[in-house]
Write an enzyme that holds these catalytic residues in place. Sequence first.
Site, short mmCIF file in Angstrom:
data_model
loop_
_atom_site.label_atom_id
_atom_site.label_comp_id
_atom_site.label_asym_id
_atom_site.label_seq_id
_atom_site.Cartn_x
_atom_site.Cartn_y
_atom_site.Cartn_z
N ILE A 175 0.89 -1.16 0.00
CA ILE A 175 0.00 0.00 0.00
C ILE A 175 0.93 1.21 0.00
CG2 ILE A 175 -1.77 1.31 1.21
CD1 ILE A 175 -2.81 -1.24 2.42
N PRO A 176 1.14 1.84 -1.15
CA PRO A 176 2.21 2.85 -1.28
C PRO A 176 1.85 4.21 -0.70
CG PRO A 176 1.04 2.66 -3.35
CD PRO A 176 0.43 1.64 -2.42
N CYS A 177 1.72 4.27 0.61
CA CYS A 177 1.36 5.53 1.26
C CYS A 177 2.45 6.59 1.15
CB CYS A 177 0.99 5.28 2.72
SG CYS A 177 -0.66 4.54 2.93
N HIS A 178 3.66 6.18 0.72
CA HIS A 178 4.69 7.20 0.49
C HIS A 178 4.31 8.10 -0.69
CE1 HIS A 178 5.78 3.82 -2.15
NE2 HIS A 178 6.39 4.70 -2.93
N ARG A 179 3.36 7.66 -1.51
CA ARG A 179 2.91 8.45 -2.66
C ARG A 179 1.75 9.38 -2.30
NH1 ARG A 179 2.86 3.08 -6.39
NH2 ARG A 179 5.13 2.75 -6.43
#
Length: 208
Positions: A175-179
């Site tokens: 889940i790419p929450c860095h984006r």
Amino acid sequence: MRVTRFPYEIPGWGVGEIWVRDGIVVQHELASEEIRACSPGFAEGFAGQPVGISGHGSSGPRAEPSDPATWCRNGGAGLPTGNVAGKPRRKRADIVSDLSRRIEAHLNGVPTSYDGVVIDLAWATPLQRELAVAARAIPWGEVVSYGDLAALAGRPGAARAAGSFCADNRYSLIIPCHRVVAANGIGGYGAAGPALKLRLLTLEGVNL
């Protein structure tokens, strides 16, 4: 519920863990030197360490080994310090091997997808499930704001909830929450902080 912890190592990043139950990823700890620092047994090698899930937090499963003293809280889930009890099933090992290769490619700057990786969302509220689906659809090299993520999840106005979801994310990269960034800057990145978030975005070619 029983899960098995699988350590992995990425040169230049450190040591991380993948937690799996019955072919489903229940947690991913991004590789870091902090986890290595509290994992003196890593060099000996581990095939997997069974642990128990002690409860669910607000945004994900809260996983701890039976002996809390072996868990490095500063770096998330620490590596096991004892011998492995039993051998993981082949299916589970194949999933971990495939995911480890994807993670390594990702952290080496190769555009990577986590499509097909099944994660445990049994703990999630309907809003959290919608946020997870929306976040997983954010492409490599692109960013959205917390408000945008809420809107993509069909919940405009839930930017605060989107921020809380990302802060508690237990599936780093998957889940790419860095984006997901703040409207006026990079925003936070849970306990890891914005420096790691910036590093992840930079390797994807994003300049903030």
